[in-house]
Enzyme design. Sequence first.
Site, PDB file in Angstrom:
ATOM      1  CD  GLU A  81      -3.565  10.147  12.024  1.00 21.91           C
ATOM      2  OE1 GLU A  81      -3.853   8.965  12.316  1.00 21.91           O
ATOM      3  OE2 GLU A  81      -2.962  10.892  12.805  1.00 21.91           O
ATOM      4  CB  VAL A  85      -0.965   7.776  -1.244  1.00 19.73           C
ATOM      5  CG1 VAL A  85      -1.125   9.277  -1.482  1.00 19.73           C
ATOM      6  CG2 VAL A  85      -1.606   6.998  -2.385  1.00 19.73           C
ATOM      7  N   GLY A  86       1.164   7.740   1.223  1.00 21.27           N
ATOM      8  CA  GLY A  86       1.816   8.441   2.324  1.00 21.27           C
ATOM      9  C   GLY A  86       3.291   8.706   2.047  1.00 21.27           C
ATOM     10  N   GLY A 133      -4.884   8.207   4.557  1.00 20.48           N
ATOM     11  CA  GLY A 133      -4.978   7.284   3.432  1.00 20.48           C
ATOM     12  C   GLY A 133      -4.069   6.095   3.631  1.00 20.48           C
ATOM     13  CG  ASN A 134      -2.706   4.039   0.105  1.00 17.15           C
ATOM     14  OD1 ASN A 134      -1.567   4.327  -0.247  1.00 17.15           O
ATOM     15  ND2 ASN A 134      -3.756   4.247  -0.681  1.00 17.15           N
ATOM     16  CB  CYS A 153      -8.025   3.360   8.702  1.00 19.91           C
ATOM     17  SG  CYS A 153      -8.521   4.511   9.998  1.00 19.91           S
TER      18      CYS A 153
END
Length: 489
Positions: free
Chosen positions: A210, A192-193, A188-189, A244
């Site tokens: 990732e 949020v990571g 994800g982004n 991505c």
Amino acid sequence: MSREQQAVARARKAFETGRSRSLEHRIRQLKNLQRLFTERQKEISDAVKKDLSKSEVGTQLYETLGLEGEINLTIRKLKEWAAPRPAEKNLLILADTAYIKPEPLGVVLIIGAWNYPWAVTIKPLIGAIAAGNAAVVKPSEVCVHTAKVMEDLLPLYIDKELYPVVTGGVPETQELLCQRFDHIFYTGNSTVGKLIMEAAAKHLTPVTLELGGKSPCYIDKNCDISIACRRITWGKYTNCGQTCIAPDYILCEPSIQDQVIEEVRKSIKDFYTDNPKNCADYGRIINQRHFKRIMALMEDSTVAAGGENNESDCYIAPTVLRDVKPEAKVMQEEIFGPLLPILPVSGVDEAIKFINKREKPLALYVFASDDKVIKRMTDETSSGGLLANDCLVHYSVSSLPFGGVGNSGMGCYHGKFSFDQLSHLRGCLIKKLKMEGLNSMRYPPHTPEKLGWARFFILKTVDLGWLGRMALLAILVTVAAVVLQNYFL
């Protein structure tokens, strides 16, 4: 207990039975998973069509075909990957057994993304199964139809206790993150990571992140610009730019900007016709929130091609922006949509400086006929992956690690890298209760003579054949006898 707690507890209990450890069980589960993609392709494609307007062929090409290839590779190589790996030895342990034993970590949490909902959720699951783990699968709630199909189908094909699917939104994900896992794999982004990493830290849980970022694309003026732009157009507008590792922006000299725009425009027409809105191979933005975000990014830039849009249909045409400034809105965040900004630079020197001033991207693209230009980009920049003279396709190469660096993520996967990422590589040294004389050099009282012997045995590495090892072993026995006589008799 909440639904999420129950799923994790069942997965933990199933893992503790030990059934996921046998290679036979792992291979059986992988074959069942492969059967899912053969038997249920229509349900999978229909759901992805509803979520992202992908065609059935597009879903197979970009989602399930790669998964089938990954499963085939894993089944074929699993025995080799899971086998103990010999370790190099020094003289001190020459007669002993040293090896690395891959072991399951335990229960893995896999949090998928919505842009390629099957590919980026199931590929980590393949690695988790191969490594002998249990795994809780959390598909993205943004792809609501695909999440439902995944929830319905996966338990029909693979062990539903070892590999439960948990659906839901932010509250359900937060509840999952309160549970203890042995590894968390998130796609994800970066915003949020960071939250994932913070939650994992409470239990000292390792993570694979990732993420993404703004992947630059440099075009050298002396390359075949027509072919370069054709490949860039494909890489940028596939899945409506929601990839991505899509080329986020182009860096090129001002002298070729008009040619680049024209070649991209031609390729858009070739791929998606004069009216991409009616083309089955051109998708849609996932929802209106992302539509509005992407449209806002264009506000202070000049449209050179495309720009048409329809909010009710979440449609944004393939768009090129020219003479974009570094401070423009479109350059402040990952675009994740069908906008292609072009930033003029004086050449490769300025391009490298521009790239290095920003966060490390997930991918870096360079189009050049001159190997020296490619080498400079390779040597003087940093990114998760680098691809010369094409876009996206490095993702499909299972022998290459796929992952980010810095702000674009940590850890990597695909093929054997997935297996190793989701395994504990346990170092094992098996000694015998013999040749005690060799150990006298480490026992007190410590003397310069013992230090000398220790330096010799520890600092010397050996690479001998079978006969050489036998001869050296005989010498060591003799040395041990001498040491024993000098220090103990």
